[in-house]
Design a protein around this motif. Structure first.
Motif, PDB file in Angstrom:
ATOM      1  N   PRO A 130       1.490  99.368  37.370  1.00 31.07           N
ATOM      2  CA  PRO A 130       0.711 100.363  36.618  1.00 31.07           C
ATOM      3  C   PRO A 130      -0.757 100.497  37.048  1.00 31.07           C
ATOM      4  O   PRO A 130      -1.239 101.627  37.173  1.00 31.07           O
ATOM      5  N   PRO A 131      -1.491  99.409  37.321  1.00 30.04           N
ATOM      6  CA  PRO A 131      -2.883  99.614  37.751  1.00 30.04           C
ATOM      7  C   PRO A 131      -2.992 100.386  39.074  1.00 30.04           C
ATOM      8  O   PRO A 131      -3.893 101.210  39.229  1.00 30.04           O
ATOM      9  N   ALA A 132      -2.086 100.161  40.010  1.00 33.23           N
ATOM     10  CA  ALA A 132      -2.121 100.880  41.287  1.00 33.23           C
ATOM     11  C   ALA A 132      -1.807 102.360  41.079  1.00 33.23           C
ATOM     12  O   ALA A 132      -2.433 103.230  41.696  1.00 33.23           O
ATOM     13  N   ARG A 133      -0.852 102.655  40.196  1.00 35.48           N
ATOM     14  CA  ARG A 133      -0.526 104.060  39.923  1.00 35.48           C
ATOM     15  C   ARG A 133      -1.692 104.751  39.220  1.00 35.48           C
ATOM     16  O   ARG A 133      -1.986 105.919  39.493  1.00 35.48           O
ATOM     17  N   LEU A 134      -2.375 104.035  38.337  1.00 36.76           N
ATOM     18  CA  LEU A 134      -3.550 104.603  37.670  1.00 36.76           C
ATOM     19  C   LEU A 134      -4.636 104.923  38.697  1.00 36.76           C
ATOM     20  O   LEU A 134      -5.226 106.007  38.671  1.00 36.76           O
TER      21      LEU A 134
END
Length: 156
Positions: free
Chosen positions: A125-129
């Motif tokens: 999730p942090p990379a997609r954000l």
């Protein structure tokens, strides 16, 4: 440190957890745009973020360096003259990615070529954000690259 990414197929351009899609118009015909895309070593001349590029594995692979130090080792997934050029990132020094495929599709238009670029990725999730937050910068980089390529193909 190099990170190995998951191997994905061409369908990933449509099925990835995160897809960023950008479209621009080029005045050059699809064949000329495709030839420039397939000329790996030429990318730094029109794609400002690319500082170095070289073809590997007899044209089946690419090594790309971006300004700022990011590196990619890629596999060319398809090279359909005048229609489509896509590559999968196999290794990178950028942490947080699980899979990444980039696809350029070309279609004739009244003014030249409609260029569609898909940035398809997976990561936690942090990379997609981060990728979502980078969307405006990626859009600008894509549009600037298409404009520069068009100028180059027009001889300017």
């Amino acid at each position: 440190m190099t990170h190995r990414l998951r191997s994905v197929g061409l369908e990933y351009a449509e099925t990835a957890p995160l897809r960023l899609v950008f479209v621009a118009e080029a005045q050059a015909p699809p064949g000329a745009v495709f030839t420039a895309l397939a000329d790996t070593e030429g990318w730094p001349r029109w794609f400002r973020q690319v500082s170095a590029a070289r073809s590997t594995d007899g044209g089946q692979g690419r090594e790309i360096r971006l300004r700022g130090g990011v590196r990619f080792r890629e596999t060319v997934m398809t090279a359909e003259p005048g229609r489509r050029y896509a590559y999968r990132i196999d290794e990178t020094n950028m942490p947080g990615l699980r899979a990444l495929l980039e696809e350029w599709t070309l279609a004739p238009s009244d003014d030249g070529t409609l260029v569609r670029y898909v940035f398809a990725l997976d990561g936690p999730p942090p990379a997609r954000l981060v990728a979502r937050l980078a969307r405006p910068g990626l859009r600008r980089a894509f549009r600037d690259a298409v404009r520069a390529l068009d100028r180059r193909l027009a001889g300017g």
